[in-house]
Design an enzyme around this catalytic site. Sequence first.
Site, PDB file in Angstrom:
ATOM      1  N   CYS A  42      -0.454  -1.889   1.808  1.00  0.00           N
ATOM      2  CA  CYS A  42       0.773  -2.314   2.483  1.00  0.00           C
ATOM      3  C   CYS A  42       0.438  -2.712   3.919  1.00  0.00           C
ATOM      4  O   CYS A  42      -0.476  -2.172   4.535  1.00  0.00           O
ATOM      5  CB  CYS A  42       1.807  -1.188   2.471  1.00  0.00           C
ATOM      6  SG  CYS A  42       3.384  -1.681   3.221  1.00  0.00           S
ATOM      7  N   ASP A  44       2.100  -2.007   6.402  1.00  0.00           N
ATOM      8  CA  ASP A  44       2.617  -0.957   7.300  1.00  0.00           C
ATOM      9  C   ASP A  44       1.544  -0.520   8.307  1.00  0.00           C
ATOM     10  O   ASP A  44       0.420  -0.198   7.925  1.00  0.00           O
ATOM     11  CB  ASP A  44       3.061   0.241   6.440  1.00  0.00           C
ATOM     12  CG  ASP A  44       3.900   1.236   7.218  1.00  0.00           C
ATOM     13  OD1 ASP A  44       3.414   1.746   8.244  1.00  0.00           O
ATOM     14  OD2 ASP A  44       5.046   1.499   6.804  1.00  0.00           O
ATOM     15  N   HIS A  98       2.055   3.577  -0.389  1.00  0.00           N
ATOM     16  CA  HIS A  98       2.329   4.787   0.400  1.00  0.00           C
ATOM     17  C   HIS A  98       3.764   5.233   0.183  1.00  0.00           C
ATOM     18  O   HIS A  98       4.647   4.412  -0.083  1.00  0.00           O
ATOM     19  CB  HIS A  98       2.036   4.535   1.889  1.00  0.00           C
ATOM     20  CG  HIS A  98       2.942   3.547   2.542  1.00  0.00           C
ATOM     21  ND1 HIS A  98       3.979   3.908   3.363  1.00  0.00           N
ATOM     22  CD2 HIS A  98       2.984   2.192   2.472  1.00  0.00           C
ATOM     23  CE1 HIS A  98       4.608   2.818   3.787  1.00  0.00           C
ATOM     24  NE2 HIS A  98       4.035   1.754   3.261  1.00  0.00           N
ATOM     25  N   CYS A 101       7.574   3.823   1.775  1.00  0.00           N
ATOM     26  CA  CYS A 101       7.327   2.395   2.024  1.00  0.00           C
ATOM     27  C   CYS A 101       8.662   1.652   2.249  1.00  0.00           C
ATOM     28  O   CYS A 101       9.555   1.680   1.388  1.00  0.00           O
ATOM     29  CB  CYS A 101       6.583   1.786   0.842  1.00  0.00           C
ATOM     30  SG  CYS A 101       6.194   0.042   1.091  1.00  0.00           S
TER      31      CYS A 101
HETATM   32 CO    CO Z   1       4.911  -0.077   2.979  1.00  0.00          CO
END
Ligand code: CO
Length: 216
Positions: A42, A44, A98, A101
């Site tokens: 991701c 992130d 994760h 998310c």
């Molecule tokens: Co995420």
Amino acid sequence: MRLLPQLIENNRKWAASMVEKQPDFFERLAEKQTPELLWIGCADSRVPANQIVGMMPGEVFVHRNIANVVVHTDFNCLSVLEFAVAVLKVKHIIVCGHYGCGGVKAASENHHLGLIDNWLRHIRDVRQKHEAVLREVTDEKDRFDRLCELNVVEQAHNVCHTTVVQEAWANGQSLAVHGWIYRIQDGLLRDLSVTISGPGEIAEAYRVATGLHVRA
Ligand code: CO
């Protein structure tokens, strides 16, 4: 932006500390890269690939997007996959999601956000596909966690079905696909036990990880 000069300063210090530890570090790195891992994760900011697995520059080839989605028509992701598998000959592909998310959360709600809705549609498809399993999870947080996990399993499954990975296996190349999930709260990774190292293992791994039957 006062932050930016600080970044350059940080970089100078980091490069100097690397050279101090290993004088030829950058020279050797400049010659070639030989990563054994492809990380699909991701975007992130709290899930930085190299740092959470303690790997150095040159050791992980990385592709990140919102909610670690692998779509068969995404030429960005497929190009990364092809280069990593066919040229770099990575041994492992790790799809790492994760908990918590934001992309998965947005997909599990029915708000309209704009362009990203088209991207999140892929996760809404995952949610729909596993509706029966998800409905049984009564706690909302647990259900969200489960959807984050199922998204990893589905995306790892998609990696296995790409022409790139199928061809590599057909040519006898050693290549394993893994599904992992990271918890931001404690910094720990968990293996979702969807490790697949050949086309014959896809259906069983998928069945175990999701409770659903599919044809490989
Ligand atoms: Co995420």
